[in-house]
Structures are given as structure tokens and as C-alpha cells.
Design a protein around this motif. Structure first.
Motif, short mmCIF file in Angstrom:
data_model
loop_
_atom_site.label_atom_id
_atom_site.label_comp_id
_atom_site.label_asym_id
_atom_site.label_seq_id
_atom_site.Cartn_x
_atom_site.Cartn_y
_atom_site.Cartn_z
N MET A 22 0.87 -1.17 0.00
CA MET A 22 0.00 0.00 0.00
C MET A 22 0.92 1.22 0.00
SD MET A 22 -3.17 -1.16 2.44
CE MET A 22 -4.23 0.16 1.85
N LYS A 23 0.35 2.39 -0.21
CA LYS A 23 1.12 3.64 -0.23
C LYS A 23 0.66 4.55 0.90
CE LYS A 23 3.52 3.60 -4.19
NZ LYS A 23 4.91 3.89 -4.34
N ASP A 24 1.63 5.18 1.55
CA ASP A 24 1.33 6.20 2.54
C ASP A 24 0.82 7.42 1.78
OD1 ASP A 24 1.83 8.62 4.12
OD2 ASP A 24 2.84 7.29 5.53
N SER A 25 -0.37 7.89 2.11
CA SER A 25 -0.99 8.98 1.35
C SER A 25 -0.27 10.31 1.53
CB SER A 25 -2.46 9.13 1.74
OG SER A 25 -2.57 9.48 3.11
N LYS A 26 0.51 10.44 2.57
CA LYS A 26 1.23 11.69 2.81
C LYS A 26 2.61 11.69 2.17
CE LYS A 26 2.65 14.84 6.46
NZ LYS A 26 2.69 15.07 7.91
N THR A 27 3.34 10.59 2.34
CA THR A 27 4.73 10.54 1.87
C THR A 27 4.90 9.81 0.55
OG1 THR A 27 5.23 8.47 3.00
CG2 THR A 27 5.55 10.51 4.27
N ASP A 28 3.88 9.09 0.11
CA ASP A 28 3.92 8.26 -1.08
C ASP A 28 4.88 7.07 -0.95
OD1 ASP A 28 2.64 7.86 -3.57
OD2 ASP A 28 4.45 8.51 -4.63
N ALA A 29 5.31 6.79 0.29
CA ALA A 29 6.20 5.66 0.53
C ALA A 29 5.41 4.35 0.45
CB ALA A 29 6.84 5.78 1.91
N THR A 30 6.05 3.31 -0.05
CA THR A 30 5.43 1.99 -0.08
C THR A 30 5.47 1.39 1.31
OG1 THR A 30 6.06 1.64 -2.39
CG2 THR A 30 5.59 -0.33 -1.07
N VAL A 31 4.35 0.84 1.73
CA VAL A 31 4.22 0.20 3.03
C VAL A 31 3.85 -1.26 2.78
CG1 VAL A 31 2.95 0.17 5.21
CG2 VAL A 31 3.45 2.36 4.08
N ASP A 73 5.61 4.18 11.45
CA ASP A 73 6.80 3.72 12.15
C ASP A 73 7.77 2.97 11.25
OD1 ASP A 73 5.52 1.34 11.71
OD2 ASP A 73 5.23 0.85 13.81
N GLY A 74 7.44 2.89 9.96
CA GLY A 74 8.32 2.22 9.03
C GLY A 74 8.26 0.71 9.10
N LYS A 75 7.36 0.17 9.90
CA LYS A 75 7.30 -1.28 10.09
C LYS A 75 6.17 -1.95 9.34
CE LYS A 75 9.53 -1.08 14.55
NZ LYS A 75 9.44 -1.38 15.97
#
Length: 84
Positions: A22-31, A73-75
Motif C-alpha cells: 500500500m502507499k502512505d498517502s502523505k509521503t507516497d512511501a510503499t508500506v 513507524d516504518g514497520k
């Protein structure tokens, strides 16, 4: 912070745990998120159709649960029966 679905194909391991992105809607980072094989069996009838079929059939509910439980939390998120 919310997560949004990527639409990418999930995969699963020998314990029927499905891993999906999934994507973080704020940072666009993949989770990277997972849902346990037990939750898929108990909640989404994975023992009948298999883990990926159960995931796809209930993808919206699963992704909503992952978004609700997400912590920056990056986890990632690991869903279990208690998540629903």
C-alpha cells in the motif's frame, strides 16, 4: 495518516500469510502489509478458495483495516483476527 491501495498483485507464503503493498498517502512511501493465514481462513474463507482468492474477494475490507491500523513507524502493518 492513511494508506491507499496500489492495485499490485499480492503474494503469499507457506503459512498462507498474504503480503500486499500500500502507499502512505502523505509521503507516497510503499508500506508492506500482511494478513495472517488464520485471519484469511477464519474471516474470509481462505480454506475454501485459497489465500489469494480470499484476499481479492475481500481486498477493500482488508486494505481499510490496514489503513486504520497504520502507524508511521516504518514497520508496515500485520493484520490478524484481532484486527477486524
Amino acid at each position: 495518516m492513511a494508506l491507499i491501495g496500489t492495485g499490485k498483485q499480492p503474494d503469499y507464503d507457506e503459512n498462507m500469510r498474504v503480503r500486499f503493498a500500500m502507499k502512505d498517502s502523505k509521503t507516497d512511501a510503499t508500506v508492506v502489509c500482511t494478513i495472517s493465514g488464520e485471519a484469511l481462513q477464519d474471516r474470509f474463507s481462505a480454506n475454501i478458495d485459497g489465500p489469494l482468492a480470499a484476499f481479492h474477494f475481500s481486498r477493500s475490507e482488508i486494505e481499510n483495516a490496514a489503513s486504520r491500523l497504520y502507524r508511521d513507524d516504518g514497520k508496515g502493518v500485520s493484520l490478524t483476527n484481532a484486527s477486524f
